[in-house]
Design an enzyme around this catalytic site. Structure first.
Site, PDB file in Angstrom:
ATOM      1  N   ARG A   1      44.455  37.730  38.261  1.00 49.40           N
ATOM      2  CA  ARG A   1      43.621  38.601  37.421  1.00 49.40           C
ATOM      3  C   ARG A   1      43.198  39.864  38.171  1.00 49.40           C
ATOM      4  NH1 ARG A   1      40.715  34.124  38.862  1.00 49.40           N
ATOM      5  NH2 ARG A   1      38.808  34.444  40.090  1.00 49.40           N
ATOM      6  N   TYR A   2      43.389  39.866  39.505  1.00 50.57           N
ATOM      7  CA  TYR A   2      42.996  41.030  40.296  1.00 50.57           C
ATOM      8  C   TYR A   2      44.162  41.944  40.646  1.00 50.57           C
ATOM      9  CZ  TYR A   2      38.743  38.288  41.011  1.00 50.57           C
ATOM     10  OH  TYR A   2      37.607  37.556  40.811  1.00 50.57           O
ATOM     11  N   THR A   3      45.366  41.470  40.516  1.00 52.73           N
ATOM     12  CA  THR A   3      46.532  42.258  40.933  1.00 52.73           C
ATOM     13  C   THR A   3      47.297  42.801  39.729  1.00 52.73           C
ATOM     14  OG1 THR A   3      47.961  40.301  41.014  1.00 52.73           O
ATOM     15  CG2 THR A   3      46.797  40.891  43.037  1.00 52.73           C
TER      16      THR A   3
ATOM     17  N   ALA B   1      44.023  36.508  43.382  1.00 56.18           N
ATOM     18  CA  ALA B   1      44.275  35.862  42.090  1.00 56.18           C
ATOM     19  C   ALA B   1      44.957  36.841  41.144  1.00 56.18           C
ATOM     20  CB  ALA B   1      42.962  35.370  41.493  1.00 56.18           C
TER      21      ALA B   1
END
Length: 747
Positions: free
Chosen positions: A127-129, A125
């Site tokens: 928000r994680y990368t 997602a």
């Protein structure tokens, strides 16, 4: 609401228009929007609008390669909030693809975190990368703040966005593009940037360069996943000439030897846009359904690099045949279509050939160069104007100080006294006292001289098309050096191969274990196969009253041609013969040989070998051994015979043999050129030798220079001078040499 207000508004929004016209207008608007604002790339920067907006948003966030990356969600948020009011998933998916080194030949986004893999797994997602621009992306954006391109209002008019990027990298062909619009599509494979630069250098040196010249340098696509291009060069040229075609790529593989003669095949590269997991599933399905009996197992031993292990059924399966079967039945071979349908000038969809695409990029770079040069020239002229004002100040420093200190309108007074422009006056009034020392005056004079030289160069550049192309050529040479064949990113990955030779795959034959055997057939037609070669004939056992007739040494993968008196050829597989223990099995059980027909000869089938066939009547012809193979037990009729006439013999014809000798039962011998015999697949043939009584006893082909040999006692003798027996086909002949066997046989 007042009566007046109600009257001012239209009571009905009804349009009196044909439905077909309304639909046509609306659909046309939708089609144009899809073509121009979504699906087709611009030929100048090779980007679609969503990719261009991603690049610009990341540039505004200062996500340079040398700075820390930021969350992908921040980038996507800026894009959908400022530039493109679409769903965040679509924008993030587009950014993910720009970061995948297996999807982009020269990635434009440097992704930190899970951005998916070649197995087809999705990225994490947003928000994680995290993400930032690559050096290639910076080249596309270089000059965007220097009036290199036009800007237009964003969807809500609150900000401005670039219509096209400066595109200082040939992105369209280097990274490729694909998309489906309304009524049209585009599909462009990636190419090697260094080859593209070399081709454009050639185009700049030679204005008459042809597409054939370009294809001599750009030999084909260069996919990020490698592979081998196996298209014919003529097909590649035609595709680049028309802008439409396809490219066939195959996986790279190698044979890895194991112990005891075993081996396995290692696949190290797979075709572009093929998901590894689905590829393995397909191969496993072929094994399970027994559609590929040559393959025993498939394993995925990939880490960062691809390593697919293919295990053959046994060591006798040829690796080339196994891979050919896999290429035909799986995505280890795939086609990538070419359809260079792009937006010319950002407005008109057009299918271009490779020269037009390269020339469009060159023209864009020339326009960008001129606009950036003009922008820089304006800056230089403005600075020179300011510096001229400073120099006047330094020459009249005391008077300037007096005017500023005592005059009521110092701005007007300075302009009148020293003939200064408004720009110069503002600069003088804003000048700090600390800069009034002598050293600063020297620095200003040095800067003035430097900028004056730059101004002259810029004016020459803007006014000369030749200088502009020279500058662009230097730019191309720089790109070529950055992405040269000796660099990790620039080295060609897709090997330019040759079209594979057509192979007829016989799966049953490919599964046969190749072993040496000795085939023994008795006079009564009992046949068997003993393992190995070099057996002593004294060890052969036969039934009481039977004796040996034919002995052949061959391999289990070979075919045996059985010629019978009915003129038919039958085919036996070396692997289908009974073992050498006992007396074997009757040959008639293996082939449908009629009871009134007998076996004349057993010969080993050799590809492209010629064979002489003849009947007792003296009729015969030459046949090709490949035409004699039969697919059924019923055999294949080759020599037509009828009545009391039977097939008599079949003999191999040597590659250098140029004459044939025939022998009749009436003890007459005839020699004539072999060229007088026709080559046929089936028929009665022509008369070899004419007989008053009896018929044909034997025939043999030979090379004239080497003479005619025949059996003499326990040895062999050679007749050097065969001229006395030389004649024309269908003559009667004459008595053979003294000592010729009474059996009337040459062997």
């Amino acid at each position: 609401m007042s009566k007046d207000a109600t009257a001012a508004e239209p009571e009905h929004q009804i349009v009196d228009q044909k439905f077909s016209e309304i639909l046509s207008e609306r659909y046309l608007s939708y089609a144009l929007s899809t073509i121009m604002s979504r699906s087709l790339p611009d030929v100048r920067d090779g980007l679609k609008p969503v990719h261009r907006r991603l690049m610009y948003a990341m540039y505004q966030l200062k996500l340079n390669p040398n700075l820390q990356p930021k969350k992908s969600a921040r980038v996507v948020g800026d894009v959908i909030g400022k530039l493109q009011p679409h769903g965040d998933t679509a924008v993030y998916d587009a950014m993910v693809r720009l970061a995948q080194d297996f999807a982009q030949r020269y990635p434009l986004v440097d992704g930190q975190g899970n951005f998916g893999n070649i197995d087809g797994d999705n990225a994490a997602a947003m928000r994680y990368t995290e993400a930032r621009l690559t050096a290639v992306a910076i080249m596309l954006l270089d000059g965007i703040e220097e009036n290199a391109v036009d800007f237009r209002p964003t969807y809500d008019g609150s900000e401005m966005e670039p219509v096209v990027l400066p595109g200082g990298f040939p992105n369209l062909l280097a990274n490729g593009s694909s998309g489906i619009a309304v009524g049209m599509a585009t599909s462009i494979p990636p190419h090697n940037a260094a080859e593209l630069c070399e081709a454009m250098e050639m185009m700049l040196d030679n204005k008459d360069a042809t597409i054939q010249d370009i294809v001599g340098i750009v030999k084909g696509p260069d996919f990020p996943t490698g592979g081998t291009l196996v298209d014919d060069s003529a097909d590649v040229l035609k595709a680049y000439e028309t802008g439409r075609g396809s490219f066939r790529t195959r996986a790279k593989w190698e044979k890895e030897e194991l112990k005891q003669g075993q081996y396995q095949i290692i696949v190290t590269e797979i075709p572009y846009q093929v998901q590894k997991s689905k590829l393995i599933e397909k191969i496993a399905e072929l094994i399970t359904s027994k559609k590929l009996p040559m393959l025993d197992d498939v394993r995925d031993e990939s880490a960062e690099d691809i390593r697919l292990v293919l295990v053959p059924k046994n060591r006798n399966v040829e690796a080339e045949l196994l891979m050919e079967a896999l290429f035909r039945n799986s995505d280890l071979e795939s086609r990538f279509s070419l359809n260079m349908n792009v937006l010319d000038g950002g407005l008109v969809p057009k299918v271009m050939n490779i020269k037009e695409v390269l020339q469009a990029w060159l023209n864009h770079q020339k326009e960008v160069l001129v606009r950036r040069s003009q922008f820089r020239l304006e800056k230089v002229l403005h600075r020179l104007e300011v510096l001229d004002g400073y120099l006047i100040v330094y020459l009249n420093i005391d008077e300037v100080i007096r005017i500023i200190r005592f005059e009521d309108e110092p701005k007007i007074k300075l302009a009148e006294t020293f003939k200064l422009s408004e720009v110069q006056v503002e600069a003088v009034l804003n000048l700090r006292l600390r800069r009034l020392h002598k050293l600063e005056e020297m620095e200003i004079r040095g800067e003035h001289d430097k900028l004056s030289a730059e101004r002259d160069e810029l004016e020459k550049l803007i006014g000369s098309s030749g200088r502009q192309w020279t500058r662009i050529k230097k730019q191309i040479a720089h790109i070529k050096k950055l992405f040269g064949p000796d660099t990790p990113l620039g080295a060609r990955r897709t090997v330019i191969g040759t079209p594979p030779a057509p192979i007829t795959i016989d799966l049953d034959e490919a599964m046969i274990e190749k072993e040496p055997i000795t085939v023994i057939c008795s006079k009564m037609g009992w046949i068997k196969a003993m393992k190995g070669h070099g057996h002593d004939p004294k060890d052969f056992k036969y039934k009481d009253g039977d004796r040996g007739s034919f002995v052949l040494e061959l391999q289990t993968t070979d075919k045996i041609l059985v010629f019978a008196t009915n003129g038919r050829f039958y085919t036996l597989g070396g692997d289908k013969l009974p073992s050498g223990r006992g007396f074997g099995e009757p040959l008639r059980l293996m082939i449908d040989l009629p009871n009134d027909s007998d076996v004349i000869d057993l010969v080993l089938h050799k590809a492209e070998q010629k064979i002489l066939v003849a009947a007792t009547s003296g009729h015969g012809f030459i046949a090709k051994s490949d035409d004699l193979l039969a697919q059924t037990k019923n055999g294949k009729q080759v020599l037509n015979v009828s009545g009391k006439v039977e097939a008599k013999l079949c003999r191999f014809v040597g590659a250098d043999d140029d004459h044939i000798a025939t022998m009749g039962k009436n003890r007459k011998m005839l020699v004539f050129p072999i060229a007088e015999l026709p080559e046929m697949g089936r028929g009665k043939g022509v008369i070899l030798q004419k007989f008053k009584d009896g018929g044909l006893s034997d025939a043999k082909t030979f090379k004239w220079e080497e003479g005619l040999s025949y059996k003499y006692g326990s040895g062999e003798t050679i007749v050097d001078d065969v001229a006395p027996w030389l004649g024309k086909r269908a003559q009667a002949g004459r008595l053979p040499p003294n000592g010729f066997p009474k059996s009337n046989k040459f062997d």
